[in-house]
Design an enzyme around this catalytic site. Structure first.
Site, mmCIF file in Angstrom:
data_model
loop_
_atom_site.group_PDB
_atom_site.id
_atom_site.type_symbol
_atom_site.label_atom_id
_atom_site.label_comp_id
_atom_site.label_asym_id
_atom_site.label_seq_id
_atom_site.Cartn_x
_atom_site.Cartn_y
_atom_site.Cartn_z
ATOM 1 N N HIS A 89 -7.703 1.237 8.608
ATOM 2 C CA HIS A 89 -7.173 -0.124 8.785
ATOM 3 C C HIS A 89 -7.509 -0.676 10.170
ATOM 4 C CE1 HIS A 89 -4.616 -0.159 5.095
ATOM 5 N NE2 HIS A 89 -4.647 1.146 5.275
ATOM 6 N N ASN A 162 0.022 -2.107 0.754
ATOM 7 C CA ASN A 162 -1.359 -2.487 0.453
ATOM 8 C C ASN A 162 -1.372 -3.597 -0.589
ATOM 9 O OD1 ASN A 162 -2.677 -0.693 2.143
ATOM 10 N ND2 ASN A 162 -3.000 0.868 0.571
HETATM 11 FE FE1 HDE Z 1 -1.709 4.461 5.943
HETATM 12 N N1 HDE Z 1 -2.152 4.963 7.861
HETATM 13 N N2 HDE Z 1 -1.669 6.420 5.461
HETATM 14 N N3 HDE Z 1 -1.376 4.000 3.982
HETATM 15 N N4 HDE Z 1 -1.743 2.523 6.388
HETATM 16 C C1 HDE Z 1 -2.352 4.084 8.865
HETATM 17 O O1 HDE Z 1 -1.431 4.270 10.980
HETATM 18 C C2 HDE Z 1 -1.648 7.444 6.338
HETATM 19 C C3 HDE Z 1 -1.198 4.873 2.956
HETATM 20 C C4 HDE Z 1 -1.426 1.478 5.565
HETATM 21 O O2 HDE Z 1 -1.749 -2.927 10.138
HETATM 22 C C5 HDE Z 1 -2.479 4.758 10.207
HETATM 23 O O3 HDE Z 1 -1.100 2.728 12.594
HETATM 24 C C6 HDE Z 1 -1.478 8.695 5.644
HETATM 25 C C7 HDE Z 1 -0.659 4.231 1.796
HETATM 26 C C8 HDE Z 1 -1.564 0.241 6.273
HETATM 27 O O4 HDE Z 1 -1.439 -1.406 11.676
HETATM 28 C C9 HDE Z 1 -2.286 6.246 9.873
HETATM 29 C C10 HDE Z 1 -1.419 8.375 4.317
HETATM 30 C C11 HDE Z 1 -0.518 2.916 2.165
HETATM 31 C C12 HDE Z 1 -1.967 0.585 7.565
HETATM 32 C C13 HDE Z 1 -2.062 6.208 8.393
HETATM 33 C C14 HDE Z 1 -1.538 6.950 4.206
HETATM 34 C C15 HDE Z 1 -0.982 2.793 3.512
HETATM 35 C C16 HDE Z 1 -2.060 2.023 7.599
HETATM 36 C C17 HDE Z 1 -3.696 4.418 10.992
HETATM 37 C C18 HDE Z 1 -1.291 9.330 3.133
HETATM 38 C C19 HDE Z 1 -0.012 1.750 1.295
HETATM 39 C C20 HDE Z 1 -2.277 -0.347 8.697
HETATM 40 C C21 HDE Z 1 -3.262 3.395 12.013
HETATM 41 C C22 HDE Z 1 -0.136 10.097 3.155
HETATM 42 C C23 HDE Z 1 1.351 1.910 0.887
HETATM 43 C C24 HDE Z 1 -1.067 -0.785 9.452
HETATM 44 C C25 HDE Z 1 -1.844 3.393 11.941
HETATM 45 C C26 HDE Z 1 -1.447 -1.796 10.511
HETATM 46 C C27 HDE Z 1 -2.395 2.754 8.744
HETATM 47 C C28 HDE Z 1 -1.798 7.306 7.695
HETATM 48 C C29 HDE Z 1 -1.569 6.261 2.960
HETATM 49 C C30 HDE Z 1 -1.006 1.528 4.200
HETATM 50 C C31 HDE Z 1 -3.419 7.172 10.273
HETATM 51 C C32 HDE Z 1 -1.415 10.054 6.294
HETATM 52 C C33 HDE Z 1 -0.299 4.875 0.469
HETATM 53 C C34 HDE Z 1 -1.340 -1.153 5.725
HETATM 54 O O5 HDE Z 1 -1.172 6.754 10.527
#
Ligand code: HDE
Length: 707
Positions: A89, A162
């Site tokens: 993201h 999302n």
């Molecule tokens: Fe994320 N995800 N994610 N994700 N995600 C990040 O956090 C992660 C997942 C989502 O505008 C990171 O700040 C893991 C689902 C958004 O700043 C990180 C898993 C959904 C954003 C991270 C998921 C999301 C992130 C990277 C699996 C929808 C951007 C930067 C367990 C429900 C937020 C940060 C923004 C960002 C980890 C799966 C949505 C690496 C480990 C499912 C919208 O922490």
């Protein structure tokens, strides 16, 4: 900008600005010194700067002096301007706004934000793509992030969702793998912001649990027309807990007020070249114009009994609950009404954490959610450099905070006074103390069982909802899914990966598998992939899953591109502008030269784009207001031909004057009912009404190539 205080001096080499001396060799006339009523440029320490053009030298052509603190400070700071981009993201765009609660939800949740009808809570929202790096283009085929930070009176609540309600994987331990596979390949560092490559499809074709998500990402959901026209989803099942401690499960939805709309793939590819900032510009422009984007917050509420009876595990993030099974209750609206003042300070530094919840909302055992609760906090420490990122204005709660956490990098809010621990006997009257009554309390779910690395049996059906999604789409959308799969898999070099994907598609829908196999030119159809559970054929189609079944019958919030030439009929132009504005749409003028054109009545029409910089892919519909005298020059302009040919191929509504007919012909347009001739003022209104349908899909049946 340059105040012409130039004073050509006798010695030729030096120019005097008031009392100051500036070296003419650097172009002394182009910069201005502070006047009495202007702030003086300073260093970060506040020391006034006399010269920001030249480093301190020993002699005119000599070495730079190390003592030049102004130079050193400026370069040092510049060297450290970047922070690590988000590992996923990375590319995103944010805006401020508010959430307004429609009704009290006290029956299901004690969350303060949901107690009083009409109450507004400030929010910051960041939309993003997942796979691309920070500088990638907006219309990558990709999932969009929809992250909302609510600054509630009882702390920040981050709903980090999302624009797709399911995810690729069921266990967070696979997250690094799916992301590595999707992003650029590690040896060559390409492709950028695309899943159309071997690594992605290699991994996906080995992960049957991702098949439901594959259907969504191959649909037009991943190429939205605008952030304003897409849905958002919390994905996981969460809990709401009321004042009596009773729990209700909830799935969160965001429903865009303007309805759903996507671009077509051929448009996406071209938009990325014409305007890589297409989505962020759209959001910025809409807010600046006062046309504030809105979504409604929806909740699917259900209890333990439903969870037990439901065909799928409500903890499995690869599954939805169809809206036909549990309707979405709309509980409030989100309005974005303020752009950021500074992109870095707000959009880049905002730190969403799924662990940020408030009393009245709680987690469930969705394994992905639990894994995320570790990851987000961890990632913010890396990105923002220390534990005090919560002190940054964009991250700080807007409600009072009282705690004894202190020090650390960049601490800006250290507690005052002697007491920095609890319990203490110093401030028994005024010091902060825990509150069993008002504090956050986890729902006391009973948990027990052996410690195992295991995937529950209830997560084993990987194909049934993928099929349900596919059969819920219109013909047009099913075709787009098939085309997208063919496109992506055609970029895959290893034939075995292509076959492996077709083997999965056979478990979803045979026609789809055959279409894709034919599109790829597979020599033989593979055996269907082994399935942990057979695909259910009895799940009913859900209209809520289709974009086209949820398109608005309005042109509001859309953009009409009007290609004009000198001599354009002024009455017709004005009528079109009025009709578009009355509909709540924006009219943008494209002209042979950027300064604009002279209309038939001698008035000047300013242009926003020159024809080669404003291709029709940037507009939802187009009108060709071409005069007799202007037609010939446009015929010789290849980009004018492309403007028309693309609009036609992308099923757009086209308004045209008689003089535009040769251009239509040159572009290979065979006129149909979506091509509306514009002569009189009344035609303009009729045309804008026609545009409400957004696209003329029936044109597809007459076209050989079907975008
Ligand atoms: Fe994320 N995800 N994610 N994700 N995600 C990040 O956090 C992660 C997942 C989502 O505008 C990171 O700040 C893991 C689902 C958004 O700043 C990180 C898993 C959904 C954003 C991270 C998921 C999301 C992130 C990277 C699996 C929808 C951007 C930067 C367990 C429900 C937020 C940060 C923004 C960002 C980890 C799966 C949505 C690496 C480990 C499912 C919208 O922490």
């Amino acid at each position: 900008m340059a105040k012409s205080k130039r004073n050509k001096s006798e010695n030729g080499n030096r120019v005097k600005f008031d009392d100051q001396t500036v070296n003419q060799a650097q172009g002394g006339e182009t910069h201005q010194l502070a006047s009495d009523d202007q702030p003086v440029l300073t260093t970060q320490q506040g020391t006034p700067v006399s010269d920001d053009q030249n480093t301190l030298r020993i002699g005119e052509r000599g070495p730079i002096a190390l003592e030049d603190f102004h130079f050193r400070e400026k370069i040092f700071h510049f060297d450290h301007e970047r922070i690590p981009e988000r590992v996923v993201h990375a590319r995103g765009y944010g805006a401020h706004g508010y959430f307004e609660n429609y009704e009290s939800l006290a029956d299901v949740t004690a969350a303060d934000i949901f107690q009083r009808a009409g109450e507004q809570t400030p929010v910051f929202v960041r939309f993003s793509t997942v796979a691309g790096n920070k500088g990638s283009f907006d219309l990558a085929r990709d999932v969009r992030g929809f992250a909302v930070k609510f600054y509630t009176k009882q702390g920040n609540w981050d709903l980090v969702g999302n624009n797709i309600p399911v995810f690729f994987i069921q266990d967070p331990i696979k997250f690094p793998d799916i992301i590595h596979a999707a992003k650029q390949e590690p040896d060559r560092a390409f492709p950028q912001a695309q899943t159309a490559h071997d690594n992605f499809w290699d991994f996906i074709s080995l992960m049957p649990e991702s098949m439901h998500m594959v259907m969504w990402i191959m649909s037009d959901r991943t190429i939205p027309r605008s952030f304003r026209f897409m849905e958002g989803f919390g994905v996981h099942s969460f809990r709401l807990v009321n004042a009596e401690g009773e729990s209700t499960f909830v799935k969160f939805h965001w429903k865009p007020k303007l309805g759903l709309q996507s671009v077509v793939w051929n448009e996406a590819v071209k938009i990325n070249g014409a305007d890589p900032d297409f989505h962020r510009r759209d959001l910025w422009d809409a807010i600046q114009m006062g046309d504030y984007p809105e979504w409604e917050l929806g909740m699917q509420l259900f209890d333990e009994e439903f969870a037990r009876k439901f065909d799928f595990d409500i903890l499995d993030p690869t599954k939805i609950i169809p809206e036909e099974v549990i309707p979405v209750r709309r509980v409030g609206r989100l309005v974005l009404n303020r752009c950021v003042d500074n992109f870095f300070a707000e959009t880049e530094q905002v730190a969403f954490c799924t662990q940020n919840i408030v009393p009245g909302i709680d987690f469930t055992n969705d394994p992905l959610l639990q894994g995320r609760n570790f990851s987000y906090l961890d990632t913010q420490i890396k990105r923002l450099g220390g534990p005090n990122f919560t002190h940054l204005p964009i991250n700080a709660p807007k409600c009072p905070m009282h705690h004894f956490q202190q020090d650390g990098h960049m601490a800006m809010m250290n507690p005052q006074g002697r007491v920095n621990y609890e319990p203490n006997s110093w401030d028994t009257e005024t010091g902060p103390r825990e509150s069993a009554e008002n504090g956050f309390r986890s729902y006391p779910a009973e948990e027990a069982g052996p410690k195992l690395r295991i995937r529950p049996e209830s997560f084993a059906d990987h194909y049934s909802q993928a099929r349900q999604f596919y059969i819920s789409q219109t013909d047009v959308e099913q075709n787009h899914i098939a085309n997208a799969l063919v496109f992506e898999l055609s970029k895959v070099e290893k034939p075995a990966i292509r076959s492996r994907m077709v083997a999965h598609l056979l478990n979803i829908d045979e026609d789809l598998a055959n279409m894709v196999a034919a599109g790829l030119g597979l020599k033989s159809i593979p055996e269907a992939a082994q399935a942990a559970q057979p695909t259910r054929q009895d799940l009913k189609a859900s209209d809520a899953l289709s974009i086209l079944k949820n398109a608005p019958q309005s042109f509001k919030g859309r953009k009409l591109g009007v290609l004009v030439t000198d001599g354009v009929d002024a009455d017709l132009f004005n009528a079109l502008k009025e009709a578009a504005e009355a509909e709540g749409a924006v009219l943008e003028v494209i002209a042979p030269v950027i300064s604009g054109v002279e209309a038939s009545d001698g008035t000047w029409i300013e242009a926003a784009q020159k024809v080669d910089g404003g291709p029709s892919v940037l507009y939802d519909a187009v009108a060709l207001l071409i005069s007799e005298s202007g037609a010939e020059a446009l015929l010789a302009e290849p980009t004018a031909r492309d403007f028309v040919a693309d609009a036609f191929a992308h099923m757009k509504f086209i308004g045209y004057t008689e003089a535009a007919e040769p251009l239509l012909e040159k572009a290979g347009v065979s006129l149909d009912e979506a091509c509306v001739k514009l002569g009189e003022k009344a035609d303009a209104e009729k045309f804008v009404e026609t545009c409400r349908a957004l696209r003329f899909w029936d044109r597809r049946s007459k076209m050989k190539a079907k975008p």
